[in-house]
Design a protein around this motif. Structure first.
Motif, PDB file in Angstrom:
ATOM      1  N   UNK A 231       0.817  -1.213   0.000  1.00 33.06           N
ATOM      2  CA  UNK A 231       0.000   0.000   0.000  1.00 33.06           C
ATOM      3  C   UNK A 231       0.849   1.261   0.000  1.00 33.06           C
ATOM      4  N   UNK A 232       2.090   1.154   0.472  1.00 35.95           N
ATOM      5  CA  UNK A 232       2.998   2.308   0.470  1.00 35.95           C
ATOM      6  C   UNK A 232       3.665   2.542  -0.888  1.00 35.95           C
ATOM      7  N   UNK A 233       3.748   1.512  -1.711  1.00 35.61           N
ATOM      8  CA  UNK A 233       4.510   1.584  -2.963  1.00 35.61           C
ATOM      9  C   UNK A 233       3.977   2.639  -3.934  1.00 35.61           C
ATOM     10  N   UNK A 234       2.658   2.702  -4.225  1.00 34.96           N
ATOM     11  CA  UNK A 234       2.175   3.745  -5.146  1.00 34.96           C
ATOM     12  C   UNK A 234       2.504   5.157  -4.657  1.00 34.96           C
ATOM     13  N   UNK A 235       2.397   5.389  -3.353  1.00 36.84           N
ATOM     14  CA  UNK A 235       2.735   6.694  -2.786  1.00 36.84           C
ATOM     15  C   UNK A 235       4.201   7.026  -3.033  1.00 36.84           C
ATOM     16  N   UNK A 236       5.068   6.046  -2.844  1.00 39.80           N
ATOM     17  CA  UNK A 236       6.514   6.262  -3.025  1.00 39.80           C
ATOM     18  C   UNK A 236       6.837   6.581  -4.480  1.00 39.80           C
ATOM     19  N   UNK A 237       6.254   5.832  -5.402  1.00 39.33           N
ATOM     20  CA  UNK A 237       6.536   6.072  -6.829  1.00 39.33           C
ATOM     21  C   UNK A 237       5.976   7.407  -7.289  1.00 39.33           C
ATOM     22  N   UNK A 238       4.823   7.785  -6.780  1.00 37.32           N
ATOM     23  CA  UNK A 238       4.191   9.026  -7.220  1.00 37.32           C
ATOM     24  C   UNK A 238       4.879  10.258  -6.629  1.00 37.32           C
ATOM     25  N   UNK A 239       5.236  10.184  -5.351  1.00 39.46           N
ATOM     26  CA  UNK A 239       5.772  11.352  -4.647  1.00 39.46           C
ATOM     27  C   UNK A 239       7.282  11.336  -4.495  1.00 39.46           C
ATOM     28  N   UNK A 240       7.899  10.214  -4.804  1.00 34.13           N
ATOM     29  CA  UNK A 240       9.346  10.104  -4.681  1.00 34.13           C
ATOM     30  C   UNK A 240       9.770   9.478  -3.365  1.00 34.13           C
ATOM     31  N   UNK A 241      10.822   8.695  -3.414  1.00 32.59           N
ATOM     32  CA  UNK A 241      11.312   8.032  -2.213  1.00 32.59           C
ATOM     33  C   UNK A 241      11.775   8.997  -1.141  1.00 32.59           C
TER      34      UNK A 241
END
Length: 501
Positions: A231-241
């Motif tokens: 669930x965290x992965x889309x947020x990371x890809x969209x907003x940056x690591x």
């Protein structure tokens, strides 16, 4: 509602939500989980589109920069796992989601699947692209009817709109997945047992001298992540690591979802940045101990976690701090206890659960947990000796060092942490034949305080053993020989006249 029963008009005014920081739960409770359109309006699948425009190595690098560690309990760096699998030889690889949440009192993964199924699916597809997998499985607990229904709908809608299946978003990348229903075995939350269950075999762990990223499901390179991790992965890809890494501590980045339950005023799902203190979580967000009780401890990490005492309330919550304290992060269960909780009985309860859930494949777990359970049972019945405490520690060490999987290796955590922080309660059971919390029935007796009794007779009406007698105008009394110590009288007495000794 606030503590005075007044309604709140928005979440920022509600003390339960005001200091939370939503990442994994960013859409839960806001969107219709059965609506793909709702998810797309909340930037849904934009992370996938961004990932498909990058190389798999660039996707893994973004996850590495984020510092994301697995939220299933072990806290293994997600990017390291993905990179190892991506470099493993072979054309066939698998991407798996672990939705088999078996901890008593835990409902984090279930709530994400029920409230935001597409974010789990999007994370799964991004992970598959990063490692080069074209087939995936979601292993979901069979009892989770609503989660199963919402995930099925999400898969169908994603497939129909080009986010799953052949040539995803015209990228040339193919990936599809299916749901496998778990039968409810706690041990199947362990990675290798989960994979053998998907293969249609008995869910038993295997020796991990060969890692699953090299030989996992069907002997092929496999990555397994739990629901919250994905669930965290889309947020990371969209907003940056880097944005994700701004949250948390040096070694534990991002946020963590906890199920806050037990003797606490406000219960429910809580998502906070790593590094907040137990005190903040329990007292500021949870509102403290319910009914004016005294805080005694908090059990973190599910049945295999440990119990943390009041003196450590300012402990920062992250993977390493909890482990050093004798507990663990686990999947995020957090049970608050007051002074009516017997720590010896609590350890016995969890060990009884774990002994029953052991697959029995290895002797240290199969026999060791049973032996520890027998000792704890003797202590709660007033038949323990001080030598039993040394034997408990020896058995715990053996199970930790020699068990095949993490179920056996961590099973002694409730025992060892309660011995470490609440040893006086064990000694009271053994030396004084007394349960300080008034829980262990073999070591307590009920009586009625004649000065507090109002002769209402309610206790007698609720006594299933007819052990309470009295007449109007005079204090009632309990026949100790007839009393079965069920506690009904204490629960219904409005004048605190029932005394437990």
């Amino acid at each position: 509602m606030d503590d005075d029963g007044q309604p709140h008009t928005d979440r920022s005014a509600n003390p339960f939500y005001a200091t939370q920081h939503k990442v994994a739960l960013r859409n839960t409770g806001i969107i219709d989980p059965a609506s793909l359109d709702d998810y797309l309006k909340r930037d849904g699948y934009k992370g996938l589109r961004k990932a498909l425009a990058l190389t798999p190595a660039q996707v893994i690098e973004e996850v590495r920069v984020s510092g994301l560690r697995g939220r299933g309990g072990a806290g293994f760096p997600t990017a390291v796992k993905w990179k190892s699998c991506s470099e493993a030889p072979g054309d066939v690889k698998y991407m798996l989601c672990n939705g088999d949440e078996g901890d008593p009192g835990a409902f984090m993964d279930r709530s994400i699947m029920e409230g935001d199924p597409h974010t789990v699916l999007e994370g799964l597809v991004i992970g598959a692209y990063a490692i080069g997998a074209h087939q995936g499985f979601l292993y979901i607990r069979d009892e989770y009817d609503l989660a199963l229904a919402h995930m099925k709908t999400a898969i169908e809608d994603a497939r129909a709109h080009g986010f799953l299946g052949k040539n995803i978003q015209n990228s040339g990348f193919d990936f599809d997945c299916e749901i496998v229903r778990g039968g409810g075995a706690f041990v199947c939350g362990e990675s290798s047992a989960l994979m053998t269950s998907i293969e249609g075999k008995v869910g038993e762990p295997r020796v991990k001298y060969i890692r699953s990223v090299e030989k996992g499901l069907f002997e092929k390179p496999t990555v397994l992540n739990n629901v919250e991790t994905l669930a965290n992965i889309p947020y990371i890809l969209l907003n940056g690591g880097e944005k994700f890494a701004e949250l948390g501590t040096d070694s534990s980045k991002g946020t963590k979802v906890f199920s806050l339950v037990g003797k606490v005023q406000r219960t429910g799902l809580v998502e906070v940045p790593m590094g907040v203190t137990l005190r903040h979580l329990i007292f500021d967000i949870g509102g403290g101990v319910k009914d004016g009780g005294k805080f005694k401890g908090v059990q973190t990490g599910g049945p295999s976690g440990g119990c943390i005492p009041e003196k450590m309330l300012d402990l920062e919550i992250d993977f390493d701090s909890l482990k050093e304290s004798g507990s663990m992060m686990g999947s995020g269960g957090m049970i608050v206890m007051d002074d009516t909780t017997c720590m010896v009985e609590l350890a016995r309860y969890y060990l009884n659960f774990l002994a029953g859930e052991s697959c029995g494949k290895c002797t240290p777990c199969r026999e060791g947990l049973r032996c520890m359970l027998d000792i704890l049972t003797r202590i709660t019945e007033g038949r323990g000796t001080m030598d039993d405490l040394d034997l408990l520690e020896d058995l715990a060490y053996t199970a930790k060092e020699a068990s095949l999987c993490e179920l056996g290796r961590t099973a002694a955590n409730p025992v060892m942490s309660t011995l470490r922080y609440f040893r006086d309660e064990y000694e009271a059971h053994i030396k004084d034949k007394r349960c300080p919390a008034g829980v262990c029935t073999a070591l307590i007796r009920y009586r009625i305080d004649p000065d507090a009794c109002k002769s209402c007779g309610l206790c007698g009406k609720e006594c299933p053993a007819a052990a309470i007698s009295g007449v109007s105008g005079s204090p009632f009394s309990i026949d100790p020989d007839a009393c079965i110590k069920c506690g009904n009288c204490r629960n219904v007495c409005k004048f605190s006249a029932i005394i437990v000794e």
